[in-house]
Motif scaffolding. Sequence first.
Motif, short mmCIF file in Angstrom:
data_model
loop_
_atom_site.label_atom_id
_atom_site.label_comp_id
_atom_site.label_asym_id
_atom_site.label_seq_id
_atom_site.Cartn_x
_atom_site.Cartn_y
_atom_site.Cartn_z
N LEU A 148 0.43 26.21 9.15
CA LEU A 148 1.36 26.37 10.25
C LEU A 148 1.66 27.86 10.44
CD1 LEU A 148 4.48 24.27 11.07
CD2 LEU A 148 4.71 26.76 10.85
N THR A 149 1.62 28.31 11.67
CA THR A 149 1.92 29.72 11.96
C THR A 149 3.00 29.81 13.03
OG1 THR A 149 0.19 29.90 13.64
CG2 THR A 149 -0.41 30.47 11.39
N ILE A 150 3.78 30.88 12.97
CA ILE A 150 4.81 31.15 13.96
C ILE A 150 4.51 32.50 14.60
CG2 ILE A 150 7.28 31.44 14.40
CD1 ILE A 150 7.83 29.81 11.90
N THR A 151 4.47 32.53 15.93
CA THR A 151 4.16 33.75 16.65
C THR A 151 5.29 34.08 17.62
OG1 THR A 151 1.79 33.22 16.57
CG2 THR A 151 2.48 34.90 18.16
N VAL A 152 5.67 35.36 17.65
CA VAL A 152 6.63 35.83 18.64
C VAL A 152 5.85 36.61 19.70
CG1 VAL A 152 8.69 37.21 19.08
CG2 VAL A 152 8.48 35.94 16.93
#
Length: 224
Positions: free
Chosen positions: A15-19
């Motif tokens: 799982l990755t989180i990108t802004v």
Amino acid sequence: MEFHYKVVYSKRKTLTITVERDRSVVVTAPQGTSPERIQRIVESRKLWLYEKTRHAQKYDPLPHPPGKELVSGESLLYLGRHYRIELVEGEGQIEFDQKFVVPRHLVGKPLVFRKWFIRRAREKILSLVSCRAKNLGVSFKQAKIGDSKYRWGSCTPNDNVIFNWRLIKAPMFVIDYVVVHELAHLIEQNHTPHFWNIVRAQIPNMEKAKAWLLKNGTLLEQDL
């Protein structure tokens, strides 16, 4: 503080989180991940998200971005330099020879210039992608030129790499950095120290390229 985020499911196992540059938050999660687990992970990254969404490199788009008019003496940005527009008589197409030679019948047709930039992006950026992929020892399914509003490039869950056509306005050392950045995600998905070591090994002037994008990003956003 509560963060609103968009969830995209993929075949990848992490799982990755990108802004994004417009400060929106995108969570890319493995298929089948429960909303509750995603929420817990986002909650655990609140401090990081708070810092990222307030980073100087994230900006709000100008409400009325300045544009260019196709008049003699005006200039356009291409490969990091501004080149003058010269209007000429005739029925031909745009020509470039250290200036943009534009037949008058194209005035009022900005899409013609956009198509010109896209063709140049395909020629210069996609050839660079193939070269850099060999250097990194990675393979991708497809390399494309796209029109993402808030990304210079992306590496999709299907191992495609996509680059914003507006990048062709930036200097080659900046384009090179963005290409390597996205290809490095085929090795390391997240922006870990290992990821940045991979990019820096290929692009020693990485910080210079990032600084150029920070300073000039809004200029690249203009259609012309």
